[in-house]
Design a protein around this motif. Structure first.
Motif, PDB file in Angstrom:
ATOM      1  N   THR A  55       0.574 -14.042   2.557  1.00  0.00           N
ATOM      2  CA  THR A  55      -0.471 -13.243   1.910  1.00  0.00           C
ATOM      3  C   THR A  55      -1.579 -14.137   1.375  1.00  0.00           C
ATOM      4  O   THR A  55      -2.773 -13.833   1.517  1.00  0.00           O
ATOM      5  N   HIS A  56      -1.193 -15.273   0.773  1.00  0.00           N
ATOM      6  CA  HIS A  56      -2.206 -16.165   0.213  1.00  0.00           C
ATOM      7  C   HIS A  56      -3.044 -16.804   1.323  1.00  0.00           C
ATOM      8  O   HIS A  56      -4.265 -16.981   1.155  1.00  0.00           O
ATOM      9  N   ALA A  57      -2.420 -17.130   2.453  1.00  0.00           N
ATOM     10  CA  ALA A  57      -3.180 -17.706   3.559  1.00  0.00           C
ATOM     11  C   ALA A  57      -4.238 -16.721   4.055  1.00  0.00           C
ATOM     12  O   ALA A  57      -5.389 -17.110   4.332  1.00  0.00           O
ATOM     13  N   ARG A  58      -3.866 -15.460   4.147  1.00  0.00           N
ATOM     14  CA  ARG A  58      -4.836 -14.445   4.557  1.00  0.00           C
ATOM     15  C   ARG A  58      -5.925 -14.281   3.502  1.00  0.00           C
ATOM     16  O   ARG A  58      -7.100 -14.073   3.824  1.00  0.00           O
ATOM     17  N   ARG A  59      -5.531 -14.368   2.237  1.00  0.00           N
ATOM     18  CA  ARG A  59      -6.512 -14.267   1.164  1.00  0.00           C
ATOM     19  C   ARG A  59      -7.519 -15.418   1.242  1.00  0.00           C
ATOM     20  O   ARG A  59      -8.718 -15.225   1.004  1.00  0.00           O
ATOM     21  N   MET A  60      -7.030 -16.611   1.551  1.00  0.00           N
ATOM     22  CA  MET A  60      -7.928 -17.760   1.672  1.00  0.00           C
ATOM     23  C   MET A  60      -8.947 -17.536   2.788  1.00  0.00           C
ATOM     24  O   MET A  60     -10.119 -17.924   2.666  1.00  0.00           O
ATOM     25  N   GLU A  61      -8.523 -16.896   3.870  1.00  0.00           N
ATOM     26  CA  GLU A  61      -9.456 -16.582   4.949  1.00  0.00           C
ATOM     27  C   GLU A  61     -10.532 -15.616   4.468  1.00  0.00           C
ATOM     28  O   GLU A  61     -11.718 -15.781   4.780  1.00  0.00           O
ATOM     29  N   ARG A  62     -10.112 -14.615   3.698  1.00  0.00           N
ATOM     30  CA  ARG A  62     -11.082 -13.635   3.190  1.00  0.00           C
ATOM     31  C   ARG A  62     -12.027 -14.278   2.175  1.00  0.00           C
ATOM     32  O   ARG A  62     -13.219 -13.937   2.124  1.00  0.00           O
ATOM     33  N   LEU A  63     -11.506 -15.205   1.379  1.00  0.00           N
ATOM     34  CA  LEU A  63     -12.373 -15.903   0.430  1.00  0.00           C
ATOM     35  C   LEU A  63     -13.400 -16.751   1.164  1.00  0.00           C
ATOM     36  O   LEU A  63     -14.573 -16.818   0.766  1.00  0.00           O
ATOM     37  N   ALA A  64     -12.980 -17.401   2.250  1.00  0.00           N
ATOM     38  CA  ALA A  64     -13.921 -18.204   3.037  1.00  0.00           C
ATOM     39  C   ALA A  64     -15.026 -17.322   3.613  1.00  0.00           C
ATOM     40  O   ALA A  64     -16.194 -17.735   3.691  1.00  0.00           O
ATOM     41  N   GLU A  65     -14.671 -16.101   4.007  1.00  0.00           N
ATOM     42  CA  GLU A  65     -15.662 -15.182   4.565  1.00  0.00           C
ATOM     43  C   GLU A  65     -16.742 -14.807   3.563  1.00  0.00           C
ATOM     44  O   GLU A  65     -17.875 -14.494   3.965  1.00  0.00           O
TER      45      GLU A  65
END
Length: 269
Positions: free
Chosen positions: A202-212
């Motif tokens: 979940t955190h890895a996906r969150r990091m992707e969304r934060l980068a976006e």
């Protein structure tokens, strides 16, 4: 002694956290020690260097929780004076002047009530925030000092500038529409702790969304504690709340402890 009171008055006028320790029983009655939470050397003395050291340490802890009270010591700072034979007990009144630390909890979920209860025991002023009116209610979270029905952005815009290193933001949601702006808002403040719940996936996906949305600087992302809490095998909401609060304490005091963030593998064995 005049310099202690002058400095005390200055700090009070500036609304800076300060504690005044005064011997009220035992030797050196009336002796005073002025303690701040910024690491500066205390002013004054209670009669013995080791007593000064221990009382200063305890006074900082009282400041962190915005509490005042009486503590008992041996003449050389012993913390169990009842074990001493033929030595006087020194009773010290520690008067704290500091607002309580704040904890903002984003997400009106099952873990929120447990975390709010533990945080209140530690002296935090707890605010629960969720955009869903049906879940964010005082009835569900009676232990919270405030329950706000709002999105993270407006809350940080209104009050975020008041967060300090003593405060904590805990983001317990798994909804990207809510947790991403909550992380963005927290990173824009000086808050001392930002914890975000979720598995490593979940955190890895969150990091992707934060980068976006433009949050990718290492110095920003390093502030995030996720998965949230210490690696103590917590399973229930109450155990998880203890692990989160223990991590907050460790981060504040600089202790090296096994955070879930720094481990590998599944969170729950």
């Amino acid at each position: 002694m005049t310099s202690i009171f002058d400095r005390y008055a200055e700090l009070l006028a500036a609304e800076e956290p300060v504690a005044l320790a005064t011997v009220i029983d035992g030797t050196s009655v009336g002796a005073k020690l002025l303690v701040t939470s910024d690491g500066a050397a205390p002013l004054g003395s209670l009669g013995h260097p080791e007593l000064d050291r221990v009382v200063a340490r305890d006074a900082v802890a009282e400041l962190e929780a915005a509490r005042s009270g009486v503590r008992s010591y041996g003449p050389e700072g012993q913390t169990t004076p009842e074990d001493l034979v033929d030595q006087p007990t020194i009773r010290v009144f520690v008067e704290s002047h500091a607002p309580p630390p704040q904890m903002w909890i984003f997400g009106a979920v099952d873990f929120t009530a447990a975390l709010a209860r533990v945080a209140k025991v530690l002296g935090y002023r707890v605010t629960v925030c969720d955009a869903r009116e049906v879940f964010a209610t005082k009835r569900r979270f009676p232990m919270a000092d405030a329950v706000r029905v709002t999105w993270p952005g407006p809350m940080f815009d209104e009050l975020g500038a008041g967060l300090t290193q003593r405060d904590a933001v805990c983001i317990l949601t798994h909804d990207p529409k809510f947790d991403v702006p909550a992380v963005q808002g927290a990173l824009a403040t000086r808050v001392g702790y930002i914890g975000v719940m979720g598995s490593r996936t979940t955190h890895a996906r969150r990091m992707e969304r934060l980068a976006e949305v433009g949050v990718s600087a290492a110095e920003q992302l390093d502030r995030l504690q996720s998965p949230i809490g210490l690696d103590i095998g917590a399973r229930t909401p109450e155990e998880t709340a203890v692990s989160i609060c223990a991590e907050i304490i460790a981060r504040r005091t600089g202790k090296q402890v096994p955070s879930l963030k720094d481990s590998s593998g599944p969170i729950h064995a």
